[in-house]
Design an enzyme around this catalytic site. Structure first.
Site, PDB file in Angstrom:
ATOM      1  N   HIS A   1       0.859  -1.197   0.000  1.00 58.73           N
ATOM      2  CA  HIS A   1       0.000   0.000   0.000  1.00 58.73           C
ATOM      3  C   HIS A   1       0.892   1.243   0.000  1.00 58.73           C
ATOM      4  O   HIS A   1       1.808   1.351   0.824  1.00 58.73           O
ATOM      5  CB  HIS A   1      -0.895   0.011   1.243  1.00 58.73           C
ATOM      6  CG  HIS A   1      -1.880   1.144   1.250  1.00 58.73           C
ATOM      7  ND1 HIS A   1      -3.033   1.127   0.511  1.00 58.73           N
ATOM      8  CD2 HIS A   1      -1.861   2.343   1.906  1.00 58.73           C
ATOM      9  CE1 HIS A   1      -3.698   2.264   0.707  1.00 58.73           C
ATOM     10  NE2 HIS A   1      -3.002   3.008   1.543  1.00 58.73           N
TER      11      HIS A   1
ATOM     12  N   ASP B   1      -7.519  -1.898   4.377  1.00 64.53           N
ATOM     13  CA  ASP B   1      -6.150  -1.482   4.699  1.00 64.53           C
ATOM     14  C   ASP B   1      -5.928  -1.356   6.210  1.00 64.53           C
ATOM     15  O   ASP B   1      -5.219  -0.458   6.683  1.00 64.53           O
ATOM     16  CB  ASP B   1      -5.809  -0.143   4.008  1.00 64.53           C
ATOM     17  CG  ASP B   1      -6.000  -0.201   2.508  1.00 64.53           C
ATOM     18  OD1 ASP B   1      -5.873  -1.297   1.943  1.00 64.53           O
ATOM     19  OD2 ASP B   1      -6.282   0.848   1.899  1.00 64.53           O
TER      20      ASP B   1
ATOM     21  N   PRO C   1       2.192  22.343 -39.640  1.00 65.73           N
ATOM     22  CA  PRO C   1       1.924  23.037 -40.898  1.00 65.73           C
ATOM     23  C   PRO C   1       3.113  23.929 -41.242  1.00 65.73           C
ATOM     24  O   PRO C   1       3.961  24.222 -40.386  1.00 65.73           O
ATOM     25  CB  PRO C   1       0.685  23.871 -40.579  1.00 65.73           C
ATOM     26  CG  PRO C   1       0.743  24.102 -39.109  1.00 65.73           C
ATOM     27  CD  PRO C   1       1.416  22.895 -38.514  1.00 65.73           C
TER      28      PRO C   1
ATOM     29  N   PRO D   1       3.949  21.248 -46.598  1.00 61.11           N
ATOM     30  CA  PRO D   1       4.445  22.470 -47.237  1.00 61.11           C
ATOM     31  C   PRO D   1       3.384  23.565 -47.253  1.00 61.11           C
ATOM     32  O   PRO D   1       2.269  23.392 -46.770  1.00 61.11           O
ATOM     33  CB  PRO D   1       4.760  21.995 -48.653  1.00 61.11           C
ATOM     34  CG  PRO D   1       3.700  20.967 -48.912  1.00 61.11           C
ATOM     35  CD  PRO D   1       3.450  20.268 -47.594  1.00 61.11           C
TER      36      PRO D   1
ATOM     37  N   CYS E   1       3.752  20.964 -56.845  1.00 57.71           N
ATOM     38  CA  CYS E   1       4.863  20.014 -56.828  1.00 57.71           C
ATOM     39  C   CYS E   1       5.009  19.268 -58.148  1.00 57.71           C
ATOM     40  O   CYS E   1       6.109  18.870 -58.522  1.00 57.71           O
ATOM     41  CB  CYS E   1       4.698  19.023 -55.677  1.00 57.71           C
ATOM     42  SG  CYS E   1       3.085  18.235 -55.616  1.00 57.71           S
TER      43      CYS E   1
ATOM     44  N   GLY F   1      10.076  20.671 -36.666  1.00 58.12           N
ATOM     45  CA  GLY F   1      10.315  19.555 -37.584  1.00 58.12           C
ATOM     46  C   GLY F   1      11.471  18.692 -37.139  1.00 58.12           C
ATOM     47  O   GLY F   1      11.417  17.457 -37.216  1.00 58.12           O
TER      48      GLY F   1
END
Length: 856
Positions: free
Chosen positions: A106, A142, A566, A540, A675, A602
């Site tokens: 405990h 307990d 982002p 990107p 792209c 990043g």
């Protein structure tokens, strides 16, 4: 000794391993049933060791031991029960059965802090000393005789985690094993616990609701705005806001309280203090009434001293304790898997009627979620009011970056600041990854079935469609995209992407594999496709929302969690997306958005050991760096969509009108910030001059202007640095001897506008023939009539291989050229026709891995 280990968790696992090292025989491990197909660590380890493992859902029924369970236990012949951490109620006939009885760990210095949450109460009471007790189990809570105790100092800044990891876990394992040593040697004491100093802090005791006026840990993420609430003992009134109840200490620190408990034991979200009791009840269907009666039976089996369960019966006032809460939650899961309860839900709905209403609302998907708090930046623009979040989105909440750091995002149309955006720091990345990991491993996200996951994605797509005009306006304002294009492509294809992948959620399948040993031994081999965990995404600035959708939708459909960065210059649609995802009902931690710098955010994502995959779209140079970091850190999976110099070959037998129209689109679509833009056009020499004349005529008709103007063809470049790069790019082309037919310079007006540009007489060795402009620059070169193989050699003489195109009426020539071009995509008599069902990706230094389609 022959020992039965009864318990669970990593703590139980470590005690088990140490007891085996001591030479004791573990005759059985009694642990909890598997949860969502995952075994408890203690049970999993014991099974590896060949130890008998038993996973009983419960030991008692109506207060009495289940005979079959007790008999299985007794058959082990245990001489001692060791219970390092046990969340189940164990019958006294099991506790007392072994010759040496049972011992329990405990985490407090008994008799202080008996009952649940002992570590919390040690900290709440400001105890100077903490520690643990190993005691002999009896029929009290307990209260058994003490065998062994060890104490430690409680540091001023201790939390549950720090004191547990520093002392209670490592020393607790040692102490439990030491206790067994004492028993084996016959020297184990049994010290009766004194009643003096004994405490039991039941969660429903109002005497515990006191305020000392000093706070150990302050909260910095809330603003002091709300409805005042007088707090006895506090230096000033608390404030009830959407975030919760803010308490202020006389030391100047503040604490945010999420939940409150009334004197009758009822708990509520602190934010709803002034509106508690105002929610309307729901009418139950026949099926829901059946479920309610089943649960009435469960309540009766737990509350054995209650004659009948009425709607007004209170769970805790009728004698239930914390372990009964655990059992009740599990009983609900057995009868209604779609109702994912937390223990807290029971404490907040203590009467039977409130409990059933809460369960039914959850089953219907109508349960009251914690209200999303959003600090909007509002602008009246494009004949509408747009509302933009501007903070980080971490663990289901919009929060400031560490230190309150911000930066300004710029409108490329006029160069003015749109708003301040939170600038994520390394610690923010760690928080987001931790939230995503917890959501994946422990949260609701890992428990819902694939079809429900798909429903969330569909709901998100619907919300994006409802906000389509607002998203397109934000995208146009933040990135410079022409509004009509943003509406159709940037946002429109994003919505299509989420709907497409929503349909894949319950169709991700493995397969069975015939093997040589399949017969006669009845061996079965199969593959199973599983999510990999936390996925980092770095996108990107050219298609801010669409690039988010391409990568995020697939990750979520597979069951992963996401931390997305982002582009620093275009964060706003990602922040709006985070709001919509929260409103769609995605659990906390599943989606996290961190605007910030690539060098910091990043890089930390690339290096983070808890990230299991990283998807990146951007330059080849940065892609190489990311790939290296991912390999060195933890060999995380990587997918890269990098630079391109896509060749477009136009043969003399083409449809000239179509080749002109699509050639312009191939270069100038989205201001050339594309792209797969045709980085170089090879035109057969016998139509070259005619083709140049036609495209120049069309370029001169393009209207350059405000991207929100519906008649605009060509908006501003994304940001100032990119504009400057394009100016330099064109100057280099002129210096090297290429012919600048039109354009080549910045438009004389506010903002980052660049003239659509056409170069001819471009030789293969020139800089502009080799390097990507990523802007509205058409590079034209001749090739000899009929020399197909030579033009293919020139087209393939690049380190890139993302896309390409060919215009010809000859189908055989088209197929031959398509086969020979080294590119991930080959367009024939068209260009830019991407679709969510078609895989997208490149070869060579354009990267590897695919977005979109089944194979992503």
């Amino acid at each position: 000794m022959r020992i039965a280990v009864i318990g669970q968790s990593v703590f139980g696992l470590e005690v088990y391993k140490e007891l085996r090292k001591e030479g004791h025989t573990i005759v059985g491990v009694f642990t909890i049933p598997d949860k969502d197909g995952k075994a408890d660590p203690l049970g999993a380890e014991a099974e590896k060791d060949g130890v008998n493992v038993f996973k009983f859902p419960r030991w008692r029924l109506k207060g009495k031991g289940i005979p079959e369970v007790v008999q299985v236990y007794k058959a082990t012949g245990a001489e001692l029960n060791v219970m390092p951490f046990c969340s189940q109620f164990i019958p006294m006939e099991v506790i007392d059965h072994p010759a040496h009885g049972s011992i329990i760990y405990h985490p407090s210095l008994l008799p202080r802090h008996r009952g649940a949450s002992a570590i919390n109460w040690t900290l709440i009471h400001g105890d100077k000393k903490g520690g643990f007790t190993v005691f002999w189990a009896d029929d009290g809570l307990d209260t058994g005789p003490i065998l062994l105790q060890r104490e430690c100092d409680v540091e001023p800044d201790d939390t549950v985690n720090t004191i547990y990891k520093r002392f209670l876990f490592p020393e607790g394992v040692k102490g439990t094993v030491d206790a067994v040593r004492l028993i084996a040697a016959g020297n184990a004491p049994k010290i009766v616990q004194p009643e003096e100093g004994a405490t039991y802090e039941g969660i429903q005791k109002k005497d515990n609701a006191k305020f000392s006026g000093q706070l150990k840990h302050s909260y910095s993420g809330a603003t002091a705005i709300g409805q005042p609430l007088e707090i006895p003992g506090a230096s000033q009134p608390g404030l009830v806001s959407k975030a919760g109840l803010m308490l202020f200490g006389n030391d100047g620190k503040a604490l945010l309280v999420k939940n409150l408990q009334f004197e009758d034991g009822k708990m509520i979200a602190a934010a709803r203090y002034f509106s508690s009791g105002s929610s309307a009840s729901v009418e139950l269907t026949e099926e829901e009434k059946t479920f309610a009666e089943q649960m009435r039976g469960v309540w009766k089996s737990i509350l054995t001293n209650v004659d009948a369960i009425e709607d007004s019966t209170d769970f805790f006032k009728s004698g239930a304790a914390s372990m009964d809460v655990v059992r009740l939650v599990e009983e609900v899961k057995l009868r209604a898997s779609g109702c994912q309860l937390q223990n807290e839900d029971v404490y907040m709905n203590t009467t039977f009627q409130d409990f059933i209403q809460m369960c039914v609302k959850k089953l219907r998907g109508e349960d009251d979620e914690e209200e999303l708090v959003v600090d909007y930046v509002e602008k009246n623009i494009n004949n509408m009011t747009i509302r933009m979040p501007h903070q980080l989105f971490v663990n289901g909440e919009f929060v400031d970056a560490e230190g309150g750091k911000t930066y300004k995002t710029i409108n490329p149309t006029d160069g003015t600041a749109i708003c301040d955006v939170s600038l994520a720091q390394a610690s923010d990345v760690d928080r987001a990854v931790a939230a995503a990991k917890e959501a994946f491993e422990e949260g609701e996200w890992g428990k819902i079935n694939p079809r429900d996951r798909g429903r969330l994605l569909y709901k998100l797509a619907d919300l994006m469609e409802e906000h389509q005009e607002e998203l397109a306006t934000i995208e146009s304002m933040d990135s410079g995209a022409v509004y009509t294009l943003a509406l159709k492509t940037h946002v429109g294809m994003s919505i299509q992407t989420f709907r497409y992948f929503a349909g894949w959620c319950d169709k991700i399948q493995g397969c069975t594999i015939p093997i040589n040993q399949a017969r006669p031994n009845r061996n079965l081999t199969f593959t199973k496709k599983e999510p990999i965990g936390v996925c980092a995404i770095v996108i990107p600035w050219n298609y801010p929302l669409m690039m988010l959708a391409w990568k995020t939708a697939a990750c979520l459909a597979a069951g992963n969690t996401v931390v997305l960065k982002p582009a620093q210059v275009t964060p706003l649609t990602a922040m709006k997306f985070a709001e919509l995802a929260a409103r769609a009902g995605f659990p906390k931690g599943v989606i996290n958005i961190l605007p910030g710098s690539g060098a910091l955010v990043g890089q930390r994502l690339s290096d983070h050991p808890d990230v299991r995959k990283l998807g990146f779209t951007g330059s080849t140079e940065i892609g190489k760096h990311i790939m290296k970091s991912c390999a060195v850190s933890n060999v995380k999976k990587v997918s890269l969509e990098l630079g391109g110099k896509s060749p477009l070959i136009i043969f003399s037998d083409c449809d000239m009108d179509k080749a002109v129209r699509m050639g312009l689109s191939a270069v100038f679509f989205n201001k050339g910030e594309n792209c797969i833009a045709a980085g170089r056009l090879f035109v057969e020499e016998n139509i070259h001059d005619q083709y140049v004349k036609r495209v120049v005529e069309e370029v001169k008709k393009m209207k350059i202007g405000d991207p929100l103007d519906r008649s605009t063809d060509h908006g501003p470049q994304n940001h100032k640095a990119h504009l400057d790069k394009l100016v330099e790019y064109c100057q280099t082309g002129v210096r090297e001897g290429a012919t600048l037919v039109c354009g080549g310079k910045q438009v004389s007006r506010p903002g980052f506008f660049f003239e659509p540009t056409i170069f001819t007489d471009v030789q293969d060795h020139m800089f502009i023939a080799i390097e990507e402009s990523f802007g509205p620059v058409m590079i034209l070169s001749k090739f000899k009539s009929g020399d197909v193989d030579e033009v293919l050699r020139r087209a393939n003489a690049t380190e890139y291989g993302l896309a390409s195109g060919v215009f010809t009426r000859d189908i055989s020539k088209a197929l031959y050229v398509s086969e020979k071009l080294n590119a991930g995509t080959v367009f024939v008599n068209t260009y830019n026709k991407t679709d969510v069902a078609a895989p997208f990706g490149g070869f060579k230094q354009s990267g590897f891995g695919k977005d979109l389609g089944k194979t992503c």
